[in-house]
Write an enzyme that holds these catalytic residues in place. Structure first.
Site, PDB file in Angstrom:
ATOM      1  N   TYR A   1       5.646  -0.514   8.203  1.00 13.82           N
ATOM      2  CA  TYR A   1       4.911   0.882   8.333  1.00 13.82           C
ATOM      3  C   TYR A   1       6.032   1.689   8.275  1.00 13.82           C
ATOM      4  O   TYR A   1       5.899   2.606   7.264  1.00 13.82           O
ATOM      5  CB  TYR A   1       4.081   0.964   9.338  1.00 13.82           C
ATOM      6  CG  TYR A   1       3.033   2.261   9.674  1.00 13.82           C
ATOM      7  CD1 TYR A   1       2.164   2.410   8.611  1.00 13.82           C
ATOM      8  CD2 TYR A   1       3.529   3.092  10.500  1.00 13.82           C
ATOM      9  CE1 TYR A   1       1.479   3.510   8.601  1.00 13.82           C
ATOM     10  CE2 TYR A   1       2.577   4.343  10.490  1.00 13.82           C
ATOM     11  CZ  TYR A   1       1.755   4.409   9.734  1.00 13.82           C
ATOM     12  OH  TYR A   1       0.729   5.483   9.852  1.00 13.82           O
TER      13      TYR A   1
ATOM     14  N   THR B   1       0.858  -1.050   0.027  1.00 17.63           N
ATOM     15  CA  THR B   1      -0.013   0.017  -0.079  1.00 17.63           C
ATOM     16  C   THR B   1       0.870   1.139  -0.093  1.00 17.63           C
ATOM     17  O   THR B   1       0.617   2.208  -0.860  1.00 17.63           O
ATOM     18  CB  THR B   1      -0.898   0.054   1.288  1.00 17.63           C
ATOM     19  OG1 THR B   1      -1.535  -1.322   1.240  1.00 17.63           O
ATOM     20  CG2 THR B   1      -1.940   1.230   1.263  1.00 17.63           C
TER      21      THR B   1
HETATM   22  O1  UDX Z   1      -3.997  -0.657  24.583  1.00 17.66           O
HETATM   23  C1  UDX Z   1      -2.752  -0.010  24.502  1.00 17.66           C
HETATM   24  C2  UDX Z   1      -2.604   0.427  23.153  1.00 17.66           C
HETATM   25  C3  UDX Z   1      -1.371   0.996  23.172  1.00 17.66           C
HETATM   26  N1  UDX Z   1      -0.436   1.362  24.453  1.00 17.66           N
HETATM   27  C4  UDX Z   1       0.735   2.030  24.077  1.00 17.66           C
HETATM   28  O2  UDX Z   1       0.347   3.359  23.734  1.00 17.66           O
HETATM   29  C5  UDX Z   1       1.405   3.956  22.969  1.00 17.66           C
HETATM   30  C6  UDX Z   1       0.647   4.476  21.935  1.00 17.66           C
HETATM   31  O3  UDX Z   1       0.544   3.331  20.836  1.00 17.66           O
HETATM   32  P1  UDX Z   1      -0.554   3.726  19.776  1.00 17.66           P
HETATM   33  O4  UDX Z   1      -0.877   2.207  19.181  1.00 17.66           O
HETATM   34  O5  UDX Z   1      -1.670   4.463  20.021  1.00 17.66           O
HETATM   35  O6  UDX Z   1       0.207   4.250  18.607  1.00 17.66           O
HETATM   36  P2  UDX Z   1       1.629   4.423  18.287  1.00 17.66           P
HETATM   37  O7  UDX Z   1       2.459   5.725  18.644  1.00 17.66           O
HETATM   38  O8  UDX Z   1       2.682   3.161  18.674  1.00 17.66           O
HETATM   39  O9  UDX Z   1       1.777   4.384  16.858  1.00 17.66           O
HETATM   40  C7  UDX Z   1       1.130   5.471  16.092  1.00 17.66           C
HETATM   41  O10 UDX Z   1       1.922   6.543  15.688  1.00 17.66           O
HETATM   42  C8  UDX Z   1       1.871   7.479  14.967  1.00 17.66           C
HETATM   43  C9  UDX Z   1       1.133   7.345  13.781  1.00 17.66           C
HETATM   44  O11 UDX Z   1       1.376   7.679  12.484  1.00 17.66           O
HETATM   45  C10 UDX Z   1       0.595   5.980  13.636  1.00 17.66           C
HETATM   46  O12 UDX Z   1      -0.638   5.735  12.769  1.00 17.66           O
HETATM   47  C11 UDX Z   1       0.276   4.981  14.829  1.00 17.66           C
HETATM   48  O13 UDX Z   1       0.957   3.749  14.234  1.00 17.66           O
HETATM   49  C12 UDX Z   1       2.436   2.852  22.738  1.00 17.66           C
HETATM   50  O14 UDX Z   1       3.528   3.151  23.791  1.00 17.66           O
HETATM   51  C13 UDX Z   1       1.672   1.566  23.097  1.00 17.66           C
HETATM   52  O15 UDX Z   1       2.551   0.592  23.358  1.00 17.66           O
HETATM   53  C14 UDX Z   1      -0.986   0.615  25.475  1.00 17.66           C
HETATM   54  O16 UDX Z   1      -0.253   0.910  26.496  1.00 17.66           O
HETATM   55  N2  UDX Z   1      -2.043  -0.120  25.442  1.00 17.66           N
END
Ligand code: UDX
Length: 484
Positions: free
Chosen positions: A196, A143
């Protein structure tokens, strides 16, 4: 006598004639009414002459960010074509535009080439949530690599401006903090996130090369964590997870110790930034994010506080290659776009300017005063006491504090804590469009309300919302559809 008879006959005929005409007219009106009641009502859009109207393609326009951008472009009177494979996006996000003469939804996967005549392209198509993009890394790579190639090829052919939605993930697990655009990043090229972050990095490289060697007019937005209504409940990112968990009484799942940080921006700020970037002439990457940084643990507590939930917090194993900190440097965006996320004070000033005169004009009797003071934006004004100082120079501040407290209490306890919500009567379609909020708490309030409605809807057996990722069979065949 003949004349008299003629007159009599005429008299006889006249009312009948009149009645028939009236009946005809009624028939036409009835028909109009029937048509009007079937016709869909759309949110209001600005009228533009065709010379002034742009044809805009939004790839991924049925997704979370895409659909908010589509709202703004539509409201601004442009023609919008959404191309989406509705894999992680949903028709429902743009449902309120379907049938509008300026709007078109094309179900298409950009991994395959596409041909259309457009002037501007916002290229947002890609799964964005880590569990989604990791669920089929090859698809994610295709993609971002092939999809972006196809879009740049299209832009080159039709001489369109193209904005690439890149990501803060190009900085990987950063060793420089906060992250300016000049930082090259710390990405594991063979880790679970590489599909990604490397996908977006190659997309940026493609964009720059098409600009330098083919003269394509490109924009590159490095988007930091964004939240708001229309994220999918099962999206898997931290905001949607925490809010859904808090609302349904499940424990909030913190991955690792929760000391990792993120900076969250509300979706309307991002849309402002994307539009400003497209309208600029800057062709190098620009960070778009809110520099307000919080630990994941703090964020869990904010969500618990906001929702009043009794949920506990549980720790789950940490995610491999999870970036430990993230905060954008946004000096470049401020400088070249004049953009920054709206802090509360700016919004208050804007509200003040727009509303103060109108409000004073309206306050003519008790009923109108009450109607006005119960409005949330009025309460913001009230806290400054500006209006009351004008009306009663001496007692002004006392009155303003008193009214602010009483009206806040009434609004929260009696009326509705989240006032500008989706209309349930289907008449005021404008309310389907989400507005900008003034702080993370208010942004979250809007998001929480959205998820509340989603949770209710998901319990309704008549809800046929289709989400491929929830069906194993569809997921599988979908993944294989363009196998190489
Ligand atoms: O249930 C959860 C989900 C996530 N997290 C944590 O929360 C943080 C944020 O996680 P997310 O999954 O929301 O998003 P991330 O920051 O990892 O990635 C994001 O970054 C920028 C965007 O461009 C991307 O689309 C998205 O992938 C991470 O440290 C993750 O480990 C939790 O602690 N619990």
């Amino acid at each position: 006598e003949e004349v008299l008879i003629g007159k009599a006959e005429l008299e006889e005929l006249r009312p009948q004639n009149g009645l028939e005409k009236l009946e005809d007219k009624l028939g036409v009106l009835e028909n109009d009414l029937r048509l009007a009641s079937c016709a869909k009502s759309f949110p209001r859009v600005k009228f533009r002459m065709y010379t002034d109207r742009k044809r805009v393609l939004v790839t991924g326009g049925a997704g979370f960010v895409g659909s908010h951008l589509v709202d703004r472009l539509m409201q601004d009177g442009h023609e919008v074509i959404v191309v989406d494979n509705v894999y992680t996006g949903r028709r429902r996000n743009v449902q309120h535009w379907i049938g509008h003469e300026n709007f078109q939804l094309v179900t298409h996967d950009i991994v395959n080439p596409l041909y259309m005549e457009v002037e501007e392209i916002y290229h947002l198509a890609s799964p964005a949530s880590p569990p989604h993009y990791m669920s089929n890394p090859i698809k994610t790579l295709k993609t971002n690599a092939l999809g972006t190639l196809n879009i740049l090829g299209l832009a080159k052919r039709v001489k369109a401006k193209v904005l690439l939605a890149s990501t803060s993930e190009v900085y990987g697990d950063p060793e420089v903090h906060p992250q300016p655009e000049t930082y090259w990043g710390n990405v594991n090229p063979v880790g679970p996130r590489s599909c990604y972050d490397e996908g977006k990095r190659i997309a940026e490289a493609f964009a720059r090369s098409y600009h330098e060697y083919e003269g394509v007019d490109v924009r590159i937005a490095r988007i930091f964590n964004t939240y708001g209504p229309r994220m999918h409940m099962n999206d898997g990112r931290v905001v949607s997870n925490f809010v859904t968990q808090a609302l349904s009484g499940q424990p909030l799942t913190v991955y690792g110790d929760g000391t990792q940080t993120r900076s969250f921006q509300y979706v309307s700020d991002l849309v402002d930034g994307l539009l400003a970037l497209m309208n600029s002439s800057y062709t190098m990457p620009v960070n778009l994010g809110n520099p307000e940084e919080r630990t994941v643990m703090d964020f869990a507590r904010i969500v618990l506080g906001m929702t009043g939930s009794k949920s506990t917090i549980v720790h789950k194993p940490s995610v491999e290659d999870d970036p430990q900190k993230r905060r954008p440097v946004i000096e470049l965006a401020k400088q070249v776009l004049g953009w920054k996320p709206k802090p509360p004070v700016e919004q208050v000033e804007e509200l003040t300017r727009r509303n103060i005169e109108r409000i004073l004009r309206r306050m003519t009797d008790v009923k109108s005063i009450l109607t006005v003071v119960l409005r949330p934006d009025f309460q913001v004004l009230m806290s400054g006491g500006m209006v009351w100082e004008k009306v009663f120079p001496f007692f002004g501040n006392f009155i303003s504090v008193f009214i602010f407290l009483v009206s806040t209490f009434i609004r929260i306890k009696v009326i509705n804590p989240y006032p500008s919500k989706i209309a349930d009567n289907g008449v005021d379609r404008d309310k389907e469009l989400y507005r900008g909020r003034v702080s993370i708490e208010e942004g979250l309030a809007e998001t929480v309300q959205f998820f509340k409605e989603e949770l209710d809807r998901s319990k309704d057996p008549r809800d046929h919302a289709y989400y491929p990722l929830e069906s194993e069979q569809v997921k599988d065949s979908f993944h294989r559809a363009d196998e190489l």
